[in-house]
Design a protein around this motif. Structure first.
Motif, mmCIF file in Angstrom:
data_model
loop_
_atom_site.group_PDB
_atom_site.id
_atom_site.type_symbol
_atom_site.label_atom_id
_atom_site.label_comp_id
_atom_site.label_asym_id
_atom_site.label_seq_id
_atom_site.Cartn_x
_atom_site.Cartn_y
_atom_site.Cartn_z
ATOM 1 N N ASN A 1 -1.781 3.024 7.530
ATOM 2 C CA ASN A 1 -2.879 2.416 8.277
ATOM 3 C C ASN A 1 -3.453 1.204 7.552
ATOM 4 O O ASN A 1 -4.009 0.312 8.182
ATOM 5 C CB ASN A 1 -3.939 3.463 8.613
ATOM 6 N N MET A 2 -3.319 1.175 6.245
ATOM 7 C CA MET A 2 -3.639 -0.055 5.513
ATOM 8 C C MET A 2 -2.627 -1.143 5.899
ATOM 9 O O MET A 2 -2.992 -2.299 6.106
ATOM 10 C CB MET A 2 -3.616 0.199 4.003
ATOM 11 N N VAL A 3 -1.371 -0.743 5.988
ATOM 12 C CA VAL A 3 -0.347 -1.689 6.440
ATOM 13 C C VAL A 3 -0.703 -2.210 7.841
ATOM 14 O O VAL A 3 -0.622 -3.414 8.114
ATOM 15 C CB VAL A 3 1.051 -1.027 6.430
ATOM 16 N N TYR A 4 -1.133 -1.295 8.691
ATOM 17 C CA TYR A 4 -1.525 -1.687 10.052
ATOM 18 C C TYR A 4 -2.694 -2.689 10.018
ATOM 19 O O TYR A 4 -2.662 -3.719 10.697
ATOM 20 C CB TYR A 4 -1.904 -0.429 10.839
ATOM 21 N N GLY A 5 -3.696 -2.381 9.196
ATOM 22 C CA GLY A 5 -4.859 -3.272 9.091
ATOM 23 C C GLY A 5 -4.485 -4.630 8.535
ATOM 24 O O GLY A 5 -4.935 -5.671 9.014
ATOM 25 N N VAL B 1 -0.748 8.624 5.066
ATOM 26 C CA VAL B 1 -1.466 8.302 6.306
ATOM 27 C C VAL B 1 -2.324 7.058 6.084
ATOM 28 O O VAL B 1 -2.322 6.122 6.888
ATOM 29 C CB VAL B 1 -2.338 9.495 6.762
ATOM 30 N N ALA B 2 -3.040 7.057 4.979
ATOM 31 C CA ALA B 2 -3.862 5.889 4.669
ATOM 32 C C ALA B 2 -2.981 4.668 4.415
ATOM 33 O O ALA B 2 -3.282 3.566 4.887
ATOM 34 C CB ALA B 2 -4.754 6.172 3.463
ATOM 35 N N PHE C 1 0.864 -1.176 0.000
ATOM 36 C CA PHE C 1 0.000 0.000 0.000
ATOM 37 C C PHE C 1 0.902 1.227 0.000
ATOM 38 O O PHE C 1 1.750 1.367 0.885
ATOM 39 C CB PHE C 1 -0.895 -0.003 1.245
ATOM 40 N N LEU D 1 -2.125 -1.559 -3.871
ATOM 41 C CA LEU D 1 -3.111 -0.490 -3.864
ATOM 42 C C LEU D 1 -2.437 0.865 -3.721
ATOM 43 O O LEU D 1 -1.615 1.070 -2.828
ATOM 44 C CB LEU D 1 -4.107 -0.701 -2.711
ATOM 45 N N GLU E 1 2.624 8.302 12.964
ATOM 46 C CA GLU E 1 1.587 7.858 13.898
ATOM 47 C C GLU E 1 1.324 6.363 13.712
ATOM 48 O O GLU E 1 1.324 5.586 14.674
ATOM 49 C CB GLU E 1 0.295 8.636 13.651
ATOM 50 N N GLU F 1 -4.771 6.933 -0.814
ATOM 51 C CA GLU F 1 -5.038 8.356 -0.981
ATOM 52 C C GLU F 1 -4.011 9.233 -0.277
ATOM 53 O O GLU F 1 -4.014 10.448 -0.468
ATOM 54 C CB GLU F 1 -6.450 8.693 -0.498
ATOM 55 N N SER F 2 -3.168 8.628 0.536
ATOM 56 C CA SER F 2 -2.161 9.405 1.263
ATOM 57 C C SER F 2 -1.212 8.430 1.943
ATOM 58 O O SER F 2 -1.489 7.232 2.035
ATOM 59 C CB SER F 2 -2.814 10.296 2.330
#
Lengths: 255, 75, 362
Positions: free
Chosen positions: C65-69, C61-62, C27, C55, C91, C58-59
């Motif tokens: 957090n996709m990696v986190y998910g 940041v996203a 991501f 994928l 973060e 969009e940023s």
């Protein structure tokens, strides 16, 4: 017939959802989160998805949602639940993947993640609790706070010249090509609870069947933040919130 | 024509005394305890008019803390 | 079997190595000078071959957090970016570390601060080796100096991340990302099956919870006593990593009178300066830390015992030099820094000049 004779297992018509565990929820008395938690737990159970679900918890009052509903959960950073859900679902396409988010999480700090996950048509269900206030941090203004409403950070009422307008993000969500189902419900009356449950079920079915992104907004109350009794909060919500945020489907492409 | 008769049990220690079940009950079966509190200090809900109960589950549906179980028969 | 030698950019090597390693998801968000990672993955379409998800988010940041998910479900997931984008990710990186999730983050550094420049730099050393985001944590930080290492460190980064349940970072610079070199790509290995993931990651929120208690992946613990316990567990892991995973390369340190410490692409430019010095009879050696965290303190301390001075060469204002000073811990040792900033890469003669300065005691 005596009451005690009616209370037998075969006559039971309603009990606490099996997947809602015995942990006492940390929510204030009368908080809508509890009702929605019950519905989420009931729908997962009724759909037989207990062992096929991943919930994404938010930051906000529902931060501990994972303590109460016995499925796998991931606790997200504030606003990022749709990004987590995007990856969880794409990497595990047969699972139910849902987020559970409040108005600050979904419609303020996480707006970019919310809109882009929805616009990509991620096959996730978003349960969005809109009570027009930041409950967890002590009753500050939310993006959805109505004009004129006093909060800890709008002590003289939300002034649109200062604070901008309340955001109807679900209406925005319904405009996006990636959403298949966007609805607004409430849980303040028994009939409303039944309707909300149907909406959650539809959203979860859409995730499993990979029909696109579903958003179930639930108009909630926050008696602590609103400084009312739970019943007064329900009446206030009915009288004021529904005008700006009318109940009903905003989009339904899946019959 | 058979009529519904119901009964509810309330998990008093889980109850937070929010009063929403009392408001939701169409047959005025429930009330918050005025003179007693549970182990967390809440005036918990209790059944005051059991004979009125029709087992509609309205109280349980709106209860945010899943304290209420509902039973129903047709008589 | 003879290995096929290919010519490609470091960024492209990362992408190919990821597919071959059996990475489950990438991501990312475009940013110069690392966009070829995402571009190569999109061009290769690994979802048709290995089933890898790719994928464009969009940023940053996203992305993180996709990696986190994804990591929370036990999958092998990664992202890549460059300095400003990595700042945005901090973060999420802190959450990954706190939730003890394996993941790979690639930072192809450019010159900062701020929007800075798109040219190569190593000025994110502090950010990478000190954790980067909030809280007490570390990343395993790998510093490649060649396209071959860009390819190899994908596997190494993931293997260490899963072994210790902590995110690792490939801290490359724009030179290594952009330059083309020959590379031998790793042998392909299949992506792990769900069964293998369940066995390897019993903590993962896979959604398939039959036969076990539900798993919750969270970094939240309001009880301070328990949160301290969590921190103690993280620190134990870090001590273990420090004991087991220090990696570095030493050149000509045995007879060295002067020592250069440098990492990444600039270490290779230093080699040329060392060659020139040795031709003139000056014995200069090099230590190239490969793991920037854990840092090779012992190796540098050992190598420093017989030298007259140490030159730390970095593409920044002097960051790793602090770790070199900590390693040597000798106030009488001459330790000097030479660096260029803002995307400038020095040539060997500049390093020779810096060496001469340290030798003439200036």
């Amino acid at each position: 017939m005596e009451t005690k004779d009616i209370i037998t297992p075969e006559n039971k018509v309603y009990s606490a959802p099996r997947l809602l565990n015995d942990s006492t929820m940390h929510y204030c008395p009368g908080c809508s989160h509890g009702v929605v938690h019950k519905l989420v737990a009931e729908v997962i159970d009724e759909m037989g998805l207990e062992h096929n679900a991943i919930g994404i918890a938010p930051v906000g009052c529902a931060v501990f949602a994972y303590k109460y509903i016995d499925v796998d959960w991931i606790e997200a950073a504030h606003g990022r639940a749709p990004a987590l859900a995007t990856a969880a679902k794409r990497l595990n396409p047969d699972r139910l993947v849902f987020t559970y988010q409040g108005d600050g999480d979904f419609a303020a700090i996480g707006t970019a993640e919310s809109i882009h996950a929805a616009n990509r048509g991620e096959n996730i269900a978003i349960i969005f609790i809109n009570n027009g206030i930041y409950g967890m941090t002590g009753g500050q203004m939310a993006p959805t706070t109505l004009e004129g409403v006093k909060t800890a950070t709008t002590p003289y009422g939300r002034n649109v010249e200062l604070n901008g307008y309340p955001l109807d993000i679900s209406r925005l969500m319904a405009q996006l090509d990636g959403t298949c189902y966007v609805t607004r419900q409430s849980v303040h009356k028994p009939a409303a609870v039944r309707q909300a449950k149907k909406a959650i079920r539809k959203a979860f079915e859409n995730s499993i069947n990979r029909r696109g992104c579903s958003v179930v907004e639930i108009l909630g109350t926050c008696s602590s933040g609103w400084k009312m009794t739970p019943h007064q909060a329900n009446l206030w919500m009915e009288e004021h919130m529904k005008e700006k945020y009318p109940i009903g489907d905003l989009k339904n492409n899946v019959e | 024509m058979p009529k519904p008769k119901g009964a509810v049990t309330i998990n008093k220690e889980r109850c937070k005394g929010c009063d929403l079940c009392v408001v939701a009950c169409p047959t005025d079966c429930l009330q918050l305890q005025k003179n007693d509190v549970n182990n967390r200090g809440y005036h918990y809900a209790s059944v005051i008019a059991p004979d009125n109960c029709i087992g509609c589950a309205s109280c349980a549906l709106v209860c945010p803390d899943a304290c209420i179980e509902v039973y129903k028969i047709m008589i | 079997m003879s290995k096929e030698v290919r010519l490609m950019k470091g960024n492209e090597a990362i992408a190919h190595a990821a597919i071959l390693y059996g990475v489950d998801g990438y991501f990312g968000y475009p940013i110069t000078p690392q966009s070829e990672v995402l571009e190569t993955l999109e061009a290769e379409m690994p979802w048709n071959t290995t089933g890898m998800v790719v994928l464009q988010a969009e940023s940053e940041v996203a992305s993180i957090n996709m990696v986190y998910g994804g990591a929370a479900t036990g999958k092998a997931v990664m992202t890549s970016s460059s300095s400003p984008g990595i700042s945005l990710m901090q973060e999420g990186i802190s959450y990954l570390a706190a939730s003890e999730l394996p993941a790979l983050i690639v930072n192809v550094m450019r010159g900062g601060p701020g929007l800075g420049t798109i040219h190569p730099s190593q000025s994110d050393y502090f950010q990478a080796t000190r954790g980067g985001g909030h809280g007490d944590y570390h990343l395993i930080v790998l510093a490649p100096a060649s396209v071959q290492e860009m390819a190899d460190f994908v596997a190494l980064g993931f293997d260490l991340a899963f072994k210790y349940r902590t995110p690792s970072m490939i801290l490359a610079d724009g030179v290594v990302g952009q330059m083309m070199e020959k590379v031998v790509l790793p042998e392909p290995r299949p992506r792990r099956t769900e069964q293998q993931i369940a066995e390897q990651c019993p903590w993962a929120a896979t959604g398939h919870s039959a036969g076990r208690k539900p798993n919750v992946v969270t970094s939240l613990e309001l009880d301070s006593a328990l949160m301290e316990k969590n921190n103690e567990r993280f620190q134990e892991t870090y001590r273990l990593i420090e004991r087991n995973e220090v990696r570095y390369e030493a050149y000509h340190t045995d007879d060295a009178e002067y020592l250069i410490v440098a990492f990444g692409s600039i270490a290779r430019i230093c080699l040329k300066a060392i060659e020139d010095a040795r031709e003139k009879g000056v014995k200069v050696g090099l230590i190239r830390p490969i793991t920037l965290w854990p840092f090779p303190y012992d190796a540098i301390r050992e190598a420093s015992k017989h030298v007259k001075g140490i030159l730390v060469v970095e593409l920044n204002a002097g960051q790793m030099i602090e770790d070199v000073r900590l390693a040597v811990a000798d106030p009488n040792m001459k330790i000097r820094h030479f660096g260029r900033m803002g995307g400038i890469v020095p040539n060997p003669s500049e390093i020779t000049t810096a060496l001469n300065l340290i030798m003439t005691n200036e």
